[in-house]
Design a protein around this motif. Structure first.
Motif, mmCIF file in Angstrom:
data_model
loop_
_atom_site.group_PDB
_atom_site.id
_atom_site.type_symbol
_atom_site.label_atom_id
_atom_site.label_comp_id
_atom_site.label_asym_id
_atom_site.label_seq_id
_atom_site.Cartn_x
_atom_site.Cartn_y
_atom_site.Cartn_z
ATOM 1 N N LYS A 1 62.821 76.067 55.770
ATOM 2 C CA LYS A 1 63.229 75.314 56.955
ATOM 3 C C LYS A 1 64.678 74.841 56.825
ATOM 4 O O LYS A 1 65.463 74.936 57.767
ATOM 5 N N MET A 2 65.032 74.363 55.645
ATOM 6 C CA MET A 2 66.384 73.860 55.441
ATOM 7 C C MET A 2 67.419 74.984 55.466
ATOM 8 O O MET A 2 68.525 74.796 55.967
ATOM 9 N N ILE A 3 67.051 76.149 54.961
ATOM 10 C CA ILE A 3 67.964 77.293 55.006
ATOM 11 C C ILE A 3 68.162 77.725 56.456
ATOM 12 O O ILE A 3 69.268 78.087 56.864
ATOM 13 N N LEU A 4 67.107 77.662 57.262
ATOM 14 C CA LEU A 4 67.240 77.972 58.689
ATOM 15 C C LEU A 4 68.151 76.958 59.384
ATOM 16 O O LEU A 4 68.969 77.332 60.231
ATOM 17 N N LEU A 5 68.017 75.685 59.023
ATOM 18 C CA LEU A 5 68.916 74.665 59.571
ATOM 19 C C LEU A 5 70.361 74.935 59.151
ATOM 20 O O LEU A 5 71.287 74.816 59.961
ATOM 21 N N LEU A 6 70.527 75.307 57.897
ATOM 22 C CA LEU A 6 71.858 75.642 57.386
ATOM 23 C C LEU A 6 72.436 76.833 58.142
ATOM 24 O O LEU A 6 73.612 76.830 58.530
ATOM 25 N N LYS A 7 71.607 77.832 58.380
ATOM 26 C CA LYS A 7 72.028 79.014 59.132
ATOM 27 C C LYS A 7 72.498 78.626 60.532
ATOM 28 O O LYS A 7 73.542 79.087 60.994
ATOM 29 N N GLY A 8 71.741 77.775 61.180
ATOM 30 C CA GLY A 8 72.120 77.327 62.513
ATOM 31 C C GLY A 8 73.441 76.588 62.518
ATOM 32 O O GLY A 8 74.281 76.794 63.408
ATOM 33 N N GLU A 9 73.634 75.732 61.536
ATOM 34 C CA GLU A 9 74.883 74.976 61.459
ATOM 35 C C GLU A 9 76.083 75.890 61.201
ATOM 36 O O GLU A 9 77.143 75.700 61.778
ATOM 37 N N LEU B 1 66.224 84.412 53.029
ATOM 38 C CA LEU B 1 65.044 84.050 53.820
ATOM 39 C C LEU B 1 63.926 85.065 53.622
ATOM 40 O O LEU B 1 62.743 84.693 53.562
ATOM 41 N N GLU B 2 64.266 86.333 53.487
ATOM 42 C CA GLU B 2 63.257 87.359 53.205
ATOM 43 C C GLU B 2 62.599 87.105 51.850
ATOM 44 O O GLU B 2 61.380 87.221 51.707
ATOM 45 N N GLN B 3 63.400 86.762 50.848
ATOM 46 C CA GLN B 3 62.866 86.465 49.520
ATOM 47 C C GLN B 3 61.933 85.255 49.586
ATOM 48 O O GLN B 3 60.852 85.257 48.984
ATOM 49 N N LEU B 4 62.341 84.233 50.326
ATOM 50 C CA LEU B 4 61.503 83.044 50.473
ATOM 51 C C LEU B 4 60.199 83.378 51.193
ATOM 52 O O LEU B 4 59.130 82.896 50.805
ATOM 53 N N ASP B 5 60.288 84.197 52.237
ATOM 54 C CA ASP B 5 59.081 84.583 52.972
ATOM 55 C C ASP B 5 58.091 85.308 52.062
ATOM 56 O O ASP B 5 56.879 85.071 52.149
ATOM 57 N N LEU B 6 58.583 86.174 51.204
ATOM 58 C CA LEU B 6 57.707 86.884 50.273
ATOM 59 C C LEU B 6 57.025 85.905 49.318
ATOM 60 O O LEU B 6 55.824 86.015 49.049
ATOM 61 N N SER B 7 57.781 84.957 48.801
ATOM 62 C CA SER B 7 57.204 83.959 47.889
ATOM 63 C C SER B 7 56.168 83.092 48.601
ATOM 64 O O SER B 7 55.094 82.834 48.066
ATOM 65 N N LYS C 1 49.646 74.039 45.724
ATOM 66 C CA LYS C 1 49.840 73.763 47.146
ATOM 67 C C LYS C 1 51.196 73.090 47.390
ATOM 68 O O LYS C 1 51.902 73.417 48.345
ATOM 69 N N GLU C 2 51.573 72.155 46.536
ATOM 70 C CA GLU C 2 52.864 71.477 46.679
ATOM 71 C C GLU C 2 54.029 72.442 46.477
ATOM 72 O O GLU C 2 55.058 72.331 47.139
ATOM 73 N N HIS C 3 53.845 73.389 45.580
ATOM 74 C CA HIS C 3 54.868 74.408 45.350
ATOM 75 C C HIS C 3 55.095 75.201 46.636
ATOM 76 O O HIS C 3 56.246 75.419 47.046
ATOM 77 N N ARG C 4 54.019 75.622 47.270
ATOM 78 C CA ARG C 4 54.131 76.362 48.530
ATOM 79 C C ARG C 4 54.821 75.519 49.601
ATOM 80 O O ARG C 4 55.701 75.998 50.314
ATOM 81 N N LYS C 5 54.447 74.246 49.677
ATOM 82 C CA LYS C 5 55.055 73.362 50.680
ATOM 83 C C LYS C 5 56.551 73.177 50.426
ATOM 84 O O LYS C 5 57.344 73.117 51.370
ATOM 85 N N MET C 6 56.947 73.118 49.155
ATOM 86 C CA MET C 6 58.363 72.964 48.842
ATOM 87 C C MET C 6 59.131 74.228 49.215
ATOM 88 O O MET C 6 60.249 74.153 49.727
ATOM 89 N N LEU C 7 58.524 75.390 48.992
ATOM 90 C CA LEU C 7 59.167 76.639 49.411
ATOM 91 C C LEU C 7 59.311 76.688 50.931
ATOM 92 O O LEU C 7 60.339 77.135 51.449
ATOM 93 N N GLU C 8 58.293 76.219 51.638
ATOM 94 C CA GLU C 8 58.363 76.190 53.097
ATOM 95 C C GLU C 8 59.446 75.226 53.577
ATOM 96 O O GLU C 8 60.157 75.508 54.549
ATOM 97 N N GLN C 9 59.574 74.102 52.897
ATOM 98 C CA GLN C 9 60.617 73.147 53.261
ATOM 99 C C GLN C 9 62.002 73.743 52.994
ATOM 100 O O GLN C 9 62.921 73.585 53.796
ATOM 101 N N LEU C 10 62.146 74.453 51.879
ATOM 102 C CA LEU C 10 63.421 75.105 51.580
ATOM 103 C C LEU C 10 63.744 76.136 52.655
ATOM 104 O O LEU C 10 64.885 76.231 53.110
#
Length: 173
Positions: free
Chosen positions: A38-46, A136-142, A27-36
């Protein structure tokens, strides 16, 4: 006789707790992937919308989040600021190695994160957007994989822990 019973109970409970811990790691692994993600989306926005340089974009994404990944992004940003002729990809790889023990990522996921950093920062805006979209597509699949298998893995790890404890209790008694 009661010592054997208490010992068996403790062994079974300990193995069950180990199985529950392993299920929690899933479960923590999944949460860390979700956090990553989110951070990649923030990076994209910046990068795309604020037109921030990579150093500033990484720092802002890190400051808007928390945890191991946030410190990773902030550390990469500070290394970019302090660099003297170093290539960004080398900094990125070194920081992944430094933080790898704190990440819950598999080797494949770490390799994908390294590959993401290889194409980030030196391309034009359009190519950076495509690189981010691909990652982001790769992360979504994971994330989808971990979500879809979470319940069955939790049951499996917990059951195996308890059954392993019972098996050990029977063998030891």
């Amino acid at each position: 006789m009661w010592m054997k019973a208490v010992g068996s109970l403790l062994v079974t409970f300990s193995c069950g707790a180990l199985g529950a811990w392993k299920a929690g790691q899933w479960k923590e692994h999944r949460k860390m992937l979700e956090q990553l993600r989110k951070m990649i989306l923030l990076l994209k926005g910046e990068i795309l919308y604020a037109h921030s340089p990579l150093e500033e974009a990484l720092e802002q994404a890190g400051r808007k989040s928390e945890g191991v990944l946030a410190s990773f992004f902030i550390q990469v940003a500070s290394r970019i600021q302090d660099r003297e002729g170093e290539v960004f990809f080398e900094l990125w790889k070194e920081e992944i190695q430094n933080h790898k023990r704190n990440f819950l990522f598999t080797e494949k996921e770490c390799a994908e994160l390294k590959a993401f950093g290889e194409h980030l920062g030196y391309l034009d805006l359009d190519m950076q957007e495509r690189t981010i979209a691909l990652y982001l597509e790769q992360l979504d699949l994971s994330i989808d994989y971990y979500r879809s298998h979470e319940q069955e893995q939790t049951k499996l790890f917990t059951s195996l822990g308890v059954m392993g404890g019972l098996f050990l209790s029977i063998i030891l008694c």
